[in-house]
Design an enzyme around this catalytic site. Sequence first.
Site, short mmCIF file in Angstrom:
data_model
loop_
_atom_site.label_atom_id
_atom_site.label_comp_id
_atom_site.label_asym_id
_atom_site.label_seq_id
_atom_site.Cartn_x
_atom_site.Cartn_y
_atom_site.Cartn_z
N HIS A 170 -23.98 5.47 -6.90
CA HIS A 170 -23.04 4.53 -7.52
C HIS A 170 -23.71 3.74 -8.65
O HIS A 170 -23.06 3.38 -9.63
CB HIS A 170 -22.51 3.54 -6.48
CG HIS A 170 -21.47 4.10 -5.57
ND1 HIS A 170 -20.13 4.12 -5.89
CD2 HIS A 170 -21.57 4.64 -4.34
CE1 HIS A 170 -19.45 4.65 -4.89
NE2 HIS A 170 -20.29 4.97 -3.94
N HIS A 263 -16.28 9.81 -0.95
CA HIS A 263 -17.37 9.65 -1.92
C HIS A 263 -17.49 10.89 -2.82
O HIS A 263 -17.69 12.01 -2.33
CB HIS A 263 -18.67 9.44 -1.12
CG HIS A 263 -19.90 9.28 -1.94
ND1 HIS A 263 -20.63 8.11 -1.96
CD2 HIS A 263 -20.57 10.12 -2.75
CE1 HIS A 263 -21.70 8.26 -2.73
NE2 HIS A 263 -21.68 9.48 -3.24
#
Length: 281
Positions: A170, A263
């Site tokens: 991220h 994700h």
Amino acid sequence: MLEARGNQVKTLAVIAVLALGTLATRAGADPPPVADPLPSPPHLPPPLIVPLPPSGFVDLAQIAPTIVVQMRYAGGQNFLGRPVRGYAAPHCWLSRPAAEALARVAQDLAGRALGLMVYDCYRPQRAVDDFVAWARSREDDGDAARRRHYPAVPKAELFHRGYIALRSGHTRGSTVDLTLIALSGAAADAGAVFQEPDDCRIGNGTPTEADGSLEMGTAFDCFDERAHVDGAGISLEARHNRQLLRQAMLRRGFSPYAKEWWHFTLTAEPFPDRYFDFEVR
């Protein structure tokens, strides 16, 4: 000679420990505890600390305004139970290529009366450090907090099971946590507060979750094997929804993460070796 014998003893001791671990695993017992991972490899550069988003980052709302932004770490509905360091506002920042690819995913899904809701986008390194400090803390979070986020995994094992790490994709700006919503439904917006499930592994038995997302078999940030992409114990509807999300993301160049159905990372990310640390505001 004595040194050689000493080395032989050490070698035999290591072999014995490994053998015991193997036998325990084969017998169905838990393997010996694994230590926290070592610090980040030396070849990784330090995070780039900047006051503002650098060139190449965009606010997703400017690229894809139809995508619902529900940044969990900017509020208190997350496994820390409070706003996470580095999130001063519930905005989704991404690299431009990732944002544009995500906009195409949303366009593809609109034809099926479906949309996207994002839970997290770019994540500052200071937020990752906040997660690490929490995971290493031996403070008891209470039964309710454990059931909501890690009901079957001891907190001390979150590192070696791959749920918490010293570095996160991220932080490179091209990874997103997200789910599906029905465009005809009422999805929770960035500042909404809703009732979280008492156990993250259990759905509410309806087509939508409390935040307006489609049933996926577990809640977001459920550190459990049921949240794995191919996890067992979920409904056929949840399995279908996971596959639908996965196929839509793969089509536009995103790669999934096997342990978290929510994700995805842009495969051709523009900053594959750069970790950023600017505040989300």
